[in-house]
Write an enzyme that holds these catalytic residues in place. Sequence first.
Site, PDB file in Angstrom:
ATOM      1  N   ASN A   7       1.094  -1.325  -0.017  1.00  0.00           N
ATOM      2  CA  ASN A   7       0.226   0.362   0.029  1.00  0.00           C
ATOM      3  C   ASN A   7       1.125   1.667  -0.455  1.00  0.00           C
ATOM      4  O   ASN A   7       1.301   1.762   1.718  1.00  0.00           O
ATOM      5  CB  ASN A   7      -0.978   0.334   1.188  1.00  0.00           C
ATOM      6  CG  ASN A   7      -1.911   0.741   1.461  1.00  0.00           C
ATOM      7  OD1 ASN A   7      -1.707   2.283   0.656  1.00  0.00           O
ATOM      8  ND2 ASN A   7      -3.190   1.078   2.072  1.00  0.00           N
ATOM      9  N   GLU A  34      -4.155   1.846  -3.155  1.00  0.00           N
ATOM     10  CA  GLU A  34      -3.854   2.996  -2.594  1.00  0.00           C
ATOM     11  C   GLU A  34      -3.370   3.825  -3.865  1.00  0.00           C
ATOM     12  O   GLU A  34      -2.671   5.136  -3.184  1.00  0.00           O
ATOM     13  CB  GLU A  34      -3.784   3.293  -1.262  1.00  0.00           C
ATOM     14  CG  GLU A  34      -4.756   3.758  -0.473  1.00  0.00           C
ATOM     15  CD  GLU A  34      -4.401   4.539   1.066  1.00  0.00           C
ATOM     16  OE1 GLU A  34      -4.003   3.604   2.030  1.00  0.00           O
ATOM     17  OE2 GLU A  34      -5.513   5.299   0.980  1.00  0.00           O
ATOM     18  N   ASP A 147      -3.593  -5.323   1.748  1.00  0.00           N
ATOM     19  CA  ASP A 147      -4.236  -4.423   2.862  1.00  0.00           C
ATOM     20  C   ASP A 147      -5.572  -5.058   3.928  1.00  0.00           C
ATOM     21  O   ASP A 147      -6.382  -4.753   2.569  1.00  0.00           O
ATOM     22  CB  ASP A 147      -3.984  -2.967   2.157  1.00  0.00           C
ATOM     23  CG  ASP A 147      -4.494  -1.711   3.878  1.00  0.00           C
ATOM     24  OD1 ASP A 147      -4.155  -2.349   4.549  1.00  0.00           O
ATOM     25  OD2 ASP A 147      -4.679  -0.997   3.235  1.00  0.00           O
ATOM     26  N   ASN A 149      -6.376  -4.079   6.363  1.00  0.00           N
ATOM     27  CA  ASN A 149      -7.000  -4.027   7.718  1.00  0.00           C
ATOM     28  C   ASN A 149      -7.157  -4.081   8.638  1.00  0.00           C
ATOM     29  O   ASN A 149      -8.520  -3.476   9.652  1.00  0.00           O
ATOM     30  CB  ASN A 149      -7.609  -2.440   6.698  1.00  0.00           C
ATOM     31  CG  ASN A 149      -7.274  -1.387   6.267  1.00  0.00           C
ATOM     32  OD1 ASN A 149      -6.164  -0.601   7.048  1.00  0.00           O
ATOM     33  ND2 ASN A 149      -8.092  -0.860   5.066  1.00  0.00           N
ATOM     34  N   ASP A 218      -1.441  -5.926   6.080  1.00  0.00           N
ATOM     35  CA  ASP A 218      -0.867  -6.596   4.897  1.00  0.00           C
ATOM     36  C   ASP A 218      -0.491  -8.083   5.239  1.00  0.00           C
ATOM     37  O   ASP A 218       0.102  -7.825   5.661  1.00  0.00           O
ATOM     38  CB  ASP A 218      -0.214  -5.469   4.482  1.00  0.00           C
ATOM     39  CG  ASP A 218      -0.459  -4.318   4.533  1.00  0.00           C
ATOM     40  OD1 ASP A 218      -0.998  -3.489   3.468  1.00  0.00           O
ATOM     41  OD2 ASP A 218      -0.069  -3.486   5.732  1.00  0.00           O
ATOM     42  N   ASP A 247       3.016   5.248   4.586  1.00  0.00           N
ATOM     43  CA  ASP A 247       2.804   3.769   5.944  1.00  0.00           C
ATOM     44  C   ASP A 247       2.265   2.731   5.879  1.00  0.00           C
ATOM     45  O   ASP A 247       2.567   2.102   7.209  1.00  0.00           O
ATOM     46  CB  ASP A 247       1.398   4.998   6.654  1.00  0.00           C
ATOM     47  CG  ASP A 247       0.081   5.148   6.205  1.00  0.00           C
ATOM     48  OD1 ASP A 247       0.368   4.677   4.872  1.00  0.00           O
ATOM     49  OD2 ASP A 247      -0.758   5.412   6.492  1.00  0.00           O
ATOM     50  N   HIS A 248       2.632   2.132   4.765  1.00  0.00           N
ATOM     51  CA  HIS A 248       2.738   1.215   4.545  1.00  0.00           C
ATOM     52  C   HIS A 248       4.098   0.011   4.298  1.00  0.00           C
ATOM     53  O   HIS A 248       4.498   1.569   4.053  1.00  0.00           O
ATOM     54  CB  HIS A 248       1.720   0.123   3.538  1.00  0.00           C
ATOM     55  CG  HIS A 248       0.096   0.622   4.520  1.00  0.00           C
ATOM     56  ND1 HIS A 248      -0.736  -0.270   5.449  1.00  0.00           N
ATOM     57  CD2 HIS A 248      -0.176   1.644   4.452  1.00  0.00           C
ATOM     58  CE1 HIS A 248      -2.180  -0.649   5.145  1.00  0.00           C
ATOM     59  NE2 HIS A 248      -1.957   0.974   4.802  1.00  0.00           N
TER      60      HIS A 248
END
Length: 257
Positions: A7, A34, A147, A149, A218, A247-248
């Site tokens: 991501n 994303e 991802d 989540n 993930d 951020d991933h």
Amino acid sequence: MQIASWNVNSIRSRLDHAIKFLEENDIDVLCLQELKCQDHEFPAEQFEAMGYKCYTYGQKAYNGVAILTKIEPTDIEYGFSDKAFEEQKRIIKATIKGFDIYNIYAPNGNNPKDEKFIYKEGWFKRLKRMLKNEAGLDKNKVVICGDYNIAPTDADVKDPKKSFGKICFHPTEHEWFNQLIDLGLSDCFRIFDKTEKVFTWWDYRAGSFQTNKGMRIDHFLTNDLANAEIDNCYVIKEPRTWEKPSDHTPIVISTKD
DNA sequence: ATGGCTCCCCGTGGGAGA
């Protein structure tokens, strides 16, 4: 063959990182989430110059997934077969070397009391129905990466007591995740790495990366037919240390040939 | 600690992310 999932939190903001990652790692298939751009805005030329063909399922501002591959796919599918949840572009599939590779970006859900949490539930139910009725788990080599989540167990968050009931670590979300596992899928990372507190995401805020306050959200879910040919699954942490990172950070599987 | 950061949009603040 190595398949990576990442991501990137906007491919246009992360183009240099994506290129650097591919230069430094031997990746045949890169599944991105994303994108935050439309298909015509995707910087395909740069990846094509590195030998990757780009299959994108993008949308403006939010969401968007892509599969970049050095190996020619025999099939590509965009979205769910019935066009459910089409308003948010979150799933793309490529068949490569006999592996059905699904690249997903699950909804975040905002918080368990929000209507977005209901949307997340509906999306996971549709994903489950697809895997149960359409994916052919009993006859195909199936890999579902991306991802999710959802951090599935206590080992996948810094402080399970503090995170309990919050978004990405809610018992209801654990049920959705486990229902996928119950279809005959493995959390592939846990086949190879039993280390606690290996994370794939860290909040930008409050110095979370420096204090390792992250989550493993993930994943690669894989069926037994795929597992027979997979010899590793690991997280590559370095990209999260680069300047202006996503951020991933990426997670990778490798296959035996 | 629902804030902190970072991204996006007919932006100059607000929504979304997780």
